[in-house]
Design an enzyme around this catalytic site. Structure first.
Site, short mmCIF file in Angstrom:
data_model
loop_
_atom_site.label_atom_id
_atom_site.label_comp_id
_atom_site.label_asym_id
_atom_site.label_seq_id
_atom_site.Cartn_x
_atom_site.Cartn_y
_atom_site.Cartn_z
N CYS A 2 4.19 -12.18 -7.84
CA CYS A 2 4.38 -13.62 -7.87
C CYS A 2 4.39 -14.13 -9.30
O CYS A 2 4.27 -13.38 -10.26
CB CYS A 2 3.25 -14.31 -7.09
SG CYS A 2 3.00 -13.67 -5.43
N ARG A 47 6.07 -17.30 -4.83
CA ARG A 47 5.74 -16.14 -4.01
C ARG A 47 6.90 -15.17 -3.85
O ARG A 47 8.01 -15.57 -3.50
CB ARG A 47 5.27 -16.59 -2.63
CG ARG A 47 4.73 -15.43 -1.79
CD ARG A 47 4.34 -15.86 -0.41
NE ARG A 47 3.65 -14.77 0.30
CZ ARG A 47 3.56 -14.67 1.62
NH1 ARG A 47 4.10 -15.59 2.39
NH2 ARG A 47 2.91 -13.67 2.16
N LEU A 48 6.61 -13.90 -4.11
CA LEU A 48 7.46 -12.79 -3.69
C LEU A 48 6.64 -12.04 -2.66
O LEU A 48 5.68 -11.36 -2.98
CB LEU A 48 7.81 -11.88 -4.87
CG LEU A 48 8.69 -10.66 -4.57
CD1 LEU A 48 10.08 -11.11 -4.11
CD2 LEU A 48 8.81 -9.75 -5.78
N ILE A 51 2.82 -8.22 0.71
CA ILE A 51 1.77 -7.97 1.69
C ILE A 51 1.47 -9.26 2.41
O ILE A 51 1.32 -10.31 1.78
CB ILE A 51 0.49 -7.43 0.99
CG1 ILE A 51 0.76 -6.04 0.39
CG2 ILE A 51 -0.68 -7.37 1.95
CD1 ILE A 51 -0.40 -5.47 -0.40
N GLY A 74 0.03 -10.07 -8.50
CA GLY A 74 -0.29 -8.64 -8.54
C GLY A 74 -0.54 -8.06 -7.18
O GLY A 74 -0.17 -8.62 -6.15
N VAL A 282 19.97 4.85 -13.99
CA VAL A 282 21.13 4.37 -14.76
C VAL A 282 21.38 5.33 -15.92
O VAL A 282 20.49 6.09 -16.34
CB VAL A 282 20.94 2.95 -15.32
CG1 VAL A 282 20.91 1.93 -14.21
CG2 VAL A 282 19.69 2.86 -16.19
N GLY A 356 7.08 5.37 -13.77
CA GLY A 356 6.20 6.37 -14.37
C GLY A 356 5.46 5.94 -15.62
O GLY A 356 4.94 6.79 -16.35
#
Length: 641
Positions: A2, A47-48, A51, A74, A282, A356
């Site tokens: 978010c 908001r994304l 959960i 987070g 890519v 990573g």
């Protein structure tokens, strides 16, 4: 994932200002927004939904009596275990969101809660009873949080561009930030490129009360390598087990999780264990700058679908202004742009990706970590003699074999290493800058960290790791991971930067990490259980970008030269020196690609934020993006029904 923002007090018309701050970062959360406004505080949230996709997951979120409000950016991966403890203690939950764990966790444990969280976070809690604001950032700095203090009030946001919407802030370039940026290639100071706007640093929390900010560090990524003999086989088992557990935690989601895949052992290991269906890669149309064939081969072996894109040179250059806009502050790591493109590809299909980042800092993966070993015998010569030899070598034109070795060998690790990037030395930096400031040697910034590392008995390579954990990882690696993913409304998760992985890695002795033959030795051996010899030992590239090649081509040389001779460049730089650097690179006299890129990225950033023609993304663009996102989501829900 978010975006959060807000401010204390009523110095401004709260609702329209808060709305403007939220709208400026719709890209961080296009699935909805929420506000909480009182006479004392205004909190905003974009908001994304990852959960708890239901309405109960909306923010700001509150405790039972509404006295404690939270906005959170987070993921807390161990939230279910913490929730069980809080339920047993008598707390009542109204959602399945990890956000609510922060609220009740703070009620139950206070600041000690921070030591219990396993995840990435930047959050703000407002206590209406105490009239107190509590803000915290995760231990490594995976999630950003910026703030400023204006006329006695605190203003904060996940992105600087949101703070710029606060009407009492007036933009001004921080020249000290520019100066250090030329050496580090990223914004390294707590004060950002915008004068008066600061980062809440990783592993820190802030308490705001009665118009004062009290900031405390709660976590230090200090290495504590064991002095006892290590059971090598058990160490490899522990690494493998801990990493697999971390990846499992990082898969917690109510939406699909995919993974980025370069040709490095880090992302390859994650791809072997995340049990997802897709990887993304890519590359460029140059053989040495294209990791797509490797990624496709490994994905096929694993039975995973690989989505790859070859980035054309022209589209790469066309997107650079927009990339610097999303970055908030100038960043001259060319691979940030590659991340922008690979995240854009992933965002077509998924909301969450694994990556990573952090492995090299924890397990000793950078080639430069060999340096203390290669210099060990030479450093047995008296320092005075080594400095005399270096003084002679510096006068020799070009780059004859051994010149760099004797120059670096004349310096202590504290003098020669400020992190993985050390672009402009002091002499060239002072020549190129129009207004250099006194006492600005980068060593003034790294010295306290070297002193701390020395006090803990770290050797030179371990000191370098500690410097990278506190500088390079924060200012470059994690900044680009967050900003480039969120530019496309996608959440980037980093399973190497997990509390338990760090607790294991910090105790590993140097000989299990770096040897004369290789880096990241123990981790490579753990990865070798799932990868073949070539895959496990492959040199790290990390979406390499051919900028040194481009800058010797007429088209791109002329694009950069136009900026280097502009009126904007003349405000900050001696443009004749800039052009000489550009020409020396073009002719092959020197490899100045990074020096050129550092300045060029700054100039593009400056045009985005300080000129009328800037801002590649307007608030209108953000609102349109939200509308499209909602339409797509509604269409998906209708198809599922």
């Amino acid at each position: 994932m978010c975006g959060i923002c807000g401010f204390t007090g009523k110095n401004v018309d709260q609702k329209p200002v808060l709305t403007a701050m939220m709208n400026r970062m719709i890209h961080r959360g296009p699935d909805g927004g929420g506000q909480y406004i009182t006479d004392d505080v205004a909190l905003g949230h974009r908001r994304l939904s990852i959960i708890d996709l239901t309405e109960t997951g909306h923010q700001p979120m509150f405790n039972e009596d509404g006295s404690l409000a939270c906005v959170f950016n987070g993921e807390i991966y161990n939230y279910k275990a913490l929730k069980e403890q809080l339920l047993a203690a008598g707390h009542r939950f109204t959602s399945t969101s990890d956000t609510e764990v922060l609220i009740h966790g703070y009620e139950e444990w206070g600041i000690k809660m921070l030591d219990m969280l396993r995840g990435m976070f930047a959050f703000v809690l407002w206590d209406a009873h105490k009239k107190e604001l509590f803000a915290a950032r995760d231990m490594f700095g995976i999630k950003p949080l910026y703030y400023t203090i204006l006329n006695g009030q605190l203003v904060f946001a996940s992105e600087i561009k949101s703070i710029l919407e606060y009407p009492e802030y007036h933009r001004e370039v921080n020249l000290q930030a520019l100066e250090q940026y030329l050496s580090f290639e990223y914004s390294v100071l707590p004060e950002t490129f915008f004068k008066g706007i600061y980062k809440l640093m990783p592993g820190h929390y802030m308490i705001w009360k009665d118009g004062k900010a009290d900031i405390t560090r709660y976590f230090d990524p200090m290495l504590t390598p064991t002095k006892e003999p290590v059971d090598h086989a058990k160490l490899i088992d522990d690494i493998d087990e801990t990493m697999q557990e971390s990846i499992k935690y990082h898969m917690v989601s109510d939406v699909e999780v995919a993974s980025l895949l370069s040709s490095g052992v880090d992302s390859s290991y994650v791809a072997c264990h995340f049990h997802g269906a897709r990887t993304y890669t890519v590359g460029f149309d140059y053989e040495t700058y294209n990791e797509i064939p490797y990624a496709q081969s490994l994905s096929k072996t694993l039975g995973i679908e690989n989505h790859s894109k070859v980035i054309s040179t022209d589209e790469y250059w066309a997107e650079l202004p927009k990339i610097q806009y999303f970055m908030d502050e100038p960043l001259a790591d060319a691979s940030a742009s590659a991340l922008y493109f690979v995240d854009r590809e992933a965002a077509k299909d998924v909301k969450v990706i694994l990556s990573g980042e952090g492995s090299d800092e924890l397990f000793g993966g950078y080639v430069i970590y060999h340096e203390p070993m290669s210099l060990e015998k030479y450093e047995k010569l008296p320092r005075g003699l080594r400095r005399a030899i270096a003084s002679v070598a510096e006068k020799i034109p070009g780059h004859p074999k051994g010149k760099g070795f004797v120059i670096r060998g004349s310096k202590s690790v504290e003098e020669r290493f400020i992190g993985n990037a050390n672009v402009y030395d002091m002499k060239l930096r002072n020549a190129v800058l129009k207004h250099p400031t006194p006492l600005s040697d980068p060593m003034y910034l790294t010295k306290p960290y070297y002193d701390r590392a020395s006090a803990h008995g770290l050797n030179d390579t371990e000191k370098m790791q500690y410097i990278d954990l506190n500088f390079w990882l924060i200012g470059d690696i994690l900044l680009k991971a967050d900003k480039m993913s969120m530019a496309h409304s996608i959440e980037s998760r980093v399973p190497f930067l997990d509390r338990e992985v760090f607790n294991l890695a910090k105790n590993i002795p140097l000989y299990e990490k770096v040897t004369d033959e290789n880096t990241k030795v123990c981790f490579r051996e753990a990865a070798h259980r799932y990868l073949n010899d070539a895959q496990a030992s492959k040199k790290k590239l990390g979406f390499p970008v051919p900028i040194r090649v481009w800058l010797r081509q007429d088209k791109y040389y002329n694009i950069v030269k136009k900026e280097f001779t502009s009126d904007i460049a003349a405000k900050f730089f001696n443009t004749d020196v800039l052009v000489q650097i550009l020409d020396d690179h073009r002719s092959g006299k020197e490899d100045y690609a990074r020096h050129i890129w550092v300045v060029y990225m700054f100039l593009l950033w400056y045009k985005e934020y300080f000129t009328e023609g800037g801002c590649s993304v307007s608030i209108e663009d953000e609102l349109e993006f939200e509308r499209i996102r909602k339409n797509n989501r509604n269409a998906t829900m209708n198809n599922q029904a």
